[in-house]
Design an enzyme around this catalytic site. Sequence first.
Site, PDB file in Angstrom:
ATOM      1  N   ALA A  36      42.329  35.277  44.195  1.00 45.34           N
ATOM      2  CA  ALA A  36      42.784  33.998  44.993  1.00 45.34           C
ATOM      3  C   ALA A  36      44.224  33.909  44.573  1.00 45.34           C
ATOM      4  CB  ALA A  36      42.076  32.744  44.889  1.00 45.34           C
ATOM      5  N   TYR A  37      45.098  34.132  45.378  1.00 39.56           N
ATOM      6  CA  TYR A  37      46.538  33.929  45.137  1.00 39.56           C
ATOM      7  C   TYR A  37      46.974  32.612  45.511  1.00 39.56           C
ATOM      8  CZ  TYR A  37      47.110  38.829  43.597  1.00 39.56           C
ATOM      9  OH  TYR A  37      46.857  40.037  43.092  1.00 39.56           O
ATOM     10  N   PHE A  38      48.016  31.996  44.692  1.00 42.96           N
ATOM     11  CA  PHE A  38      48.555  30.978  45.122  1.00 42.96           C
ATOM     12  C   PHE A  38      50.069  30.930  45.387  1.00 42.96           C
ATOM     13  CE2 PHE A  38      44.673  30.150  43.067  1.00 42.96           C
ATOM     14  CZ  PHE A  38      44.156  28.930  43.738  1.00 42.96           C
ATOM     15  N   VAL A 108      46.883  31.508  49.216  1.00 36.49           N
ATOM     16  CA  VAL A 108      47.273  32.432  50.346  1.00 36.49           C
ATOM     17  C   VAL A 108      46.113  33.441  50.498  1.00 36.49           C
ATOM     18  CG1 VAL A 108      49.057  34.218  50.376  1.00 36.49           C
ATOM     19  CG2 VAL A 108      49.384  32.468  48.786  1.00 36.49           C
TER      20      VAL A 108
END
Length: 186
Positions: A36-38, A108
């Site tokens: 999980a990208y932020f 994202v």
Amino acid sequence: MIEVEIKLPIDDREAVTTNLEKMGFVKGGLVREEDAYFDNHSGQIRKNGEALRVRRITNLLTNQEETVITYKGKKMDQVSMSRKELETEVEDACVCIGIFEALGFQIVEPKVIKTRQEYTLDQIHACVDMVENLGDFLELELVIEKEEGKEAALHEIEKVLQRLGYTLKDTVRNSYLSMLQYVEDE
């Protein structure tokens, strides 16, 4: 730490793994990774060419799970995916994600999900990835302490690529996330 890394799309995963083993790479773990990208509201992390992610790792042989948080700095050259990397294990992915969201970071989309077969030879790590909705890739990396060693590390990786029948020109510099989003990395 500096991660000197290349990423190569592959058509024949079985041939690549066979050739890695013939070269002396030792087969390691088989894992499922969910990334999980932020980013913040303005998208500044991505605009800066950096990355912030929470990775859930499941060992597919033992079902053990771990979570790591990773910061990746800007790419250091125009050839590879080499960059500064800071990573540490965290106890609970959901809590970590909740903290980021409470601080104003947003996930994202899409999440990057892959099955990864790991190999090692001396200090070189090879990962044969099956990325959902994207295909198969080979990543080769060396972790070094100082930027001065980057060119030598990249040369070692290039020798492995050549033995596999590839060159640095066959590699890609986009992250899996960018490929899934059909955008170019900064």
